[in-house]
Design a protein around this motif. Sequence first.
Motif, short mmCIF file in Angstrom:
data_model
loop_
_atom_site.label_atom_id
_atom_site.label_comp_id
_atom_site.label_asym_id
_atom_site.label_seq_id
_atom_site.Cartn_x
_atom_site.Cartn_y
_atom_site.Cartn_z
N ILE A 267 0.84 -1.21 0.00
CA ILE A 267 0.00 0.00 0.00
C ILE A 267 0.87 1.25 0.00
O ILE A 267 0.60 2.22 -0.71
CB ILE A 267 -0.94 -0.02 1.22
CG1 ILE A 267 -1.88 -1.22 1.15
CG2 ILE A 267 -1.74 1.28 1.30
CD1 ILE A 267 -2.77 -1.38 2.37
N TYR A 268 1.94 1.21 0.80
CA TYR A 268 2.81 2.39 0.90
C TYR A 268 3.44 2.74 -0.43
O TYR A 268 3.38 3.89 -0.89
CB TYR A 268 3.90 2.13 1.95
CG TYR A 268 4.95 3.23 1.97
CD1 TYR A 268 4.71 4.43 2.63
CD2 TYR A 268 6.17 3.07 1.30
CE1 TYR A 268 5.65 5.44 2.63
CE2 TYR A 268 7.10 4.07 1.30
CZ TYR A 268 6.85 5.26 1.96
OH TYR A 268 7.79 6.25 1.95
N PHE A 269 4.06 1.76 -1.09
CA PHE A 269 4.77 2.05 -2.34
C PHE A 269 3.82 2.49 -3.44
O PHE A 269 4.14 3.39 -4.22
CB PHE A 269 5.57 0.82 -2.78
CG PHE A 269 6.80 0.58 -1.95
CD1 PHE A 269 7.73 1.58 -1.78
CD2 PHE A 269 7.02 -0.65 -1.35
CE1 PHE A 269 8.87 1.37 -1.01
CE2 PHE A 269 8.15 -0.86 -0.58
CZ PHE A 269 9.07 0.14 -0.40
N ALA A 270 2.64 1.90 -3.51
CA ALA A 270 1.68 2.31 -4.54
C ALA A 270 1.20 3.74 -4.30
O ALA A 270 1.17 4.57 -5.23
CB ALA A 270 0.50 1.35 -4.54
N GLY A 271 0.85 4.06 -3.05
CA GLY A 271 0.34 5.40 -2.75
C GLY A 271 1.39 6.48 -2.90
O GLY A 271 1.15 7.54 -3.50
N ILE A 272 2.59 6.23 -2.39
CA ILE A 272 3.65 7.24 -2.44
C ILE A 272 4.13 7.45 -3.87
O ILE A 272 4.43 8.58 -4.29
CB ILE A 272 4.82 6.84 -1.53
CG1 ILE A 272 4.35 6.77 -0.09
CG2 ILE A 272 5.97 7.83 -1.66
CD1 ILE A 272 3.69 8.04 0.43
N GLY A 273 4.22 6.38 -4.64
CA GLY A 273 4.61 6.53 -6.05
C GLY A 273 3.65 7.42 -6.81
O GLY A 273 4.06 8.28 -7.61
N LEU A 274 2.36 7.26 -6.56
CA LEU A 274 1.35 8.09 -7.22
C LEU A 274 1.47 9.55 -6.79
O LEU A 274 1.42 10.47 -7.62
CB LEU A 274 -0.05 7.56 -6.89
CG LEU A 274 -1.23 8.35 -7.49
CD1 LEU A 274 -1.16 8.35 -9.01
CD2 LEU A 274 -2.55 7.76 -7.00
N VAL A 275 1.66 9.80 -5.50
CA VAL A 275 1.79 11.18 -5.00
C VAL A 275 3.03 11.85 -5.59
O VAL A 275 2.99 13.02 -5.99
CB VAL A 275 1.84 11.19 -3.46
CG1 VAL A 275 2.17 12.60 -2.95
CG2 VAL A 275 0.52 10.72 -2.88
N CYS A 276 4.15 11.13 -5.65
CA CYS A 276 5.38 11.70 -6.22
C CYS A 276 5.19 12.08 -7.69
O CYS A 276 5.66 13.13 -8.14
CB CYS A 276 6.54 10.70 -6.09
SG CYS A 276 7.17 10.53 -4.41
N ALA A 277 4.51 11.21 -8.43
CA ALA A 277 4.26 11.51 -9.85
C ALA A 277 3.39 12.75 -10.00
O ALA A 277 3.65 13.61 -10.87
CB ALA A 277 3.59 10.31 -10.52
N ILE A 278 2.38 12.90 -9.15
CA ILE A 278 1.51 14.08 -9.21
C ILE A 278 2.30 15.34 -8.86
O ILE A 278 2.19 16.37 -9.54
CB ILE A 278 0.32 13.91 -8.26
CG1 ILE A 278 -0.61 12.80 -8.77
CG2 ILE A 278 -0.46 15.22 -8.11
CD1 ILE A 278 -1.72 12.44 -7.80
#
Length: 319
Positions: free
Chosen positions: A128-139
């Motif tokens: 969950i952490y890697f999926a959520g943080i990766g999306l936030v970084c891309a945004i």
Amino acid sequence: MATQNGDNTKRLESRSLGVAMWGNLFMAAAGLVAGVLSNSNAIMMDGLFSLIGFGSALLGRRISRRIDAGPDKARPYGYAADEAIFSTFRSLSLLGLVLFAITNAIKNVYNYLSGMTPEPLNFAPMIIYFAGIGLVCAILWGFHHFTWRRTGKRSAILRLEAKAAMFDGLITAAAGAGLGAIYMFRDGPLAPVAPVGDSVIVLLLCLLAIGSYVREFRGGLGELAGASARPEYVASARRSLRSAIAEDGGELQDMSVTKLGRTFLVTVYYDPRRPMSASDIDKLNLRMIEDARKTLKGADVLLLITEHPRRWPDALNPF
């Protein structure tokens, strides 16, 4: 029109940094919580990077609001240096965190080799952490990057924030891939390093990051030290002033260009080869500023009437 453009730039920059503040605060909280739950130093380090990102976005927003303020009693040269100071110390703080993480990772590996077994990793919170943080970084990267382009690519603050968001995303992706590989092959080829796998990943990622932050630190430090701007900026300034000098009929003795944040200072050492009034000098100086800003946005020109270049000849040098 220039004032309107400046106000629009500040508005866009402030909005982008506001998004960065809350995005980094969310990632910092998520990283610290996930790091504790998973016993992962790699995730904990990722959260600390984001915490620094929150502080830098908060400071960068305050600097952005007054970056274009002119000289006053408190700051006789204006506030342009604040951006270079921000970039320098942001890079320095990130370097400090990277060095701390490297030291901690090396200590963990050494303890493991000495016979101390670290706590096992808990892989459940990581997905969950890697999926959520990766999306936030891309945004965040997209928001900063496109705002930087809309503001004319002049903001070192936005450029550094976009770069930090991109690198944070790369770190997150690499850490996720590395920890995933350790999970998949913990009983196979990676069994010898599985207990300290996150420390090994931290070490590799930090070694990858350190060169980029050293370059940013040296660039900001060079601006604060008054080092010459890059050769392409010097060439652009020289080309922009040719017309004014040719029309005035004098001789250019020397010229220097320094960059400070998003501003440039072009110092012109000029021999007019004739008497000039103060009014004539002012008119020529204003013409040079106008011409210089056509190629270097935010440029200012300091016109020095002299027979000599930037260094006094040895025969005249009293020191």
